[in-house]
Design a protein around this motif. Structure first.
Motif, PDB file in Angstrom:
ATOM      1  N   GLU A  85      40.989  37.651  46.870  1.00  0.00           N
ATOM      2  CA  GLU A  85      41.457  36.885  45.412  1.00  0.00           C
ATOM      3  C   GLU A  85      41.079  35.296  45.835  1.00  0.00           C
ATOM      4  O   GLU A  85      41.318  34.597  46.822  1.00  0.00           O
ATOM      5  CB  GLU A  85      42.670  37.205  45.067  1.00  0.00           C
ATOM      6  N   GLU A  90      41.506  31.517  43.523  1.00  0.00           N
ATOM      7  CA  GLU A  90      41.831  30.684  42.429  1.00  0.00           C
ATOM      8  C   GLU A  90      41.172  29.316  42.710  1.00  0.00           C
ATOM      9  O   GLU A  90      41.684  28.400  43.453  1.00  0.00           O
ATOM     10  CB  GLU A  90      43.489  30.543  42.289  1.00  0.00           C
ATOM     11  N   GLY A 147      47.301  33.831  41.370  1.00  0.00           N
ATOM     12  CA  GLY A 147      46.941  34.919  42.155  1.00  0.00           C
ATOM     13  C   GLY A 147      48.210  35.659  42.706  1.00  0.00           C
ATOM     14  O   GLY A 147      49.087  35.822  41.752  1.00  0.00           O
ATOM     15  N   THR A 155      48.062  38.745  43.158  1.00  0.00           N
ATOM     16  CA  THR A 155      47.806  39.995  42.152  1.00  0.00           C
ATOM     17  C   THR A 155      47.432  41.199  43.295  1.00  0.00           C
ATOM     18  O   THR A 155      47.502  42.441  42.695  1.00  0.00           O
ATOM     19  CB  THR A 155      47.173  40.012  41.056  1.00  0.00           C
ATOM     20  N   LYS A 203      34.855  36.632  46.991  1.00  0.00           N
ATOM     21  CA  LYS A 203      35.772  38.069  46.985  1.00  0.00           C
ATOM     22  C   LYS A 203      34.838  38.850  47.738  1.00  0.00           C
ATOM     23  O   LYS A 203      33.612  39.112  47.804  1.00  0.00           O
ATOM     24  CB  LYS A 203      35.758  38.567  45.839  1.00  0.00           C
TER      25      LYS A 203
END
Length: 158
Positions: free
Chosen positions: A110, A112, A129, A131, A152
């Motif tokens: 992930e 951001e 994030g 998640t 990613k």
């Protein structure tokens, strides 16, 4: 009076030894402590980030708070004891950052990018994030992830 305990003599010896040891430890400890807390992380394009390592709960919470700059080759690596969901927020941050979550195999799960600092109360700060299961979070200056091809699925080494 032989064999009798004399606290004055002991104090005279112990205090100078303690002071000398403290001074010697103090002179070398910052370099040693800093080196123990820095981990080099190699990004996909070969760029090396010298990341401060945060492991304790206090360090994990404080992160990059109150910093007004972050050189391009520096960052913060949050190391969690086991994989979990670790959202971050930027309360008391002064600079925008890229946040990168990595799984236990150090694979990016992930990102951001360009997360802005939060200038409101902690309860009003957005969370980013966290998640997807991860074990590490890398924070570095805003724009670094894109500039150094962190995406990613990328593998970071450290």
């Amino acid at each position: 009076m032989r064999g009798r305990y004399n606290p004055g003599v002991r104090t005279i010896i112990v205090i100078p030894v303690f002071l000398i040891a403290s001074l010697l430890y103090g002179c070398g400890s910052s370099a040693t402590s800093d080196n123990l807390r820095i981990r080099d992380i190699t990004l996909p394009d070969g760029q090396v980030i010298h990341a401060e390592v945060s492991v304790t709960q206090q360090d994990l919470t404080r992160g990059l708070m109150y910093r007004d700059s972050l050189p391009g080759d520096r960052g913060m690596l949050y190391v969690y004891p086991q994989p979990g969901l670790f959202p971050r927020f930027l309360y008391h941050y002064e600079i925008p950052v890229d946040m990168v979550w990595l799984d236990a195999a150090r694979k990016v799960v992930e990102i951001e990018p360009d997360a802005p600092p939060c200038k409101t109360s902690a309860s009003a700060c957005p969370h980013y994030g966290g998640t997807i299961l991860s074990q590490y979070v890398l924070e570095m200056g805003a724009g670094m992830a894109a500039r150094h091809r962190v995406e990613k699925g990328s593998q970071l080494s450290f």
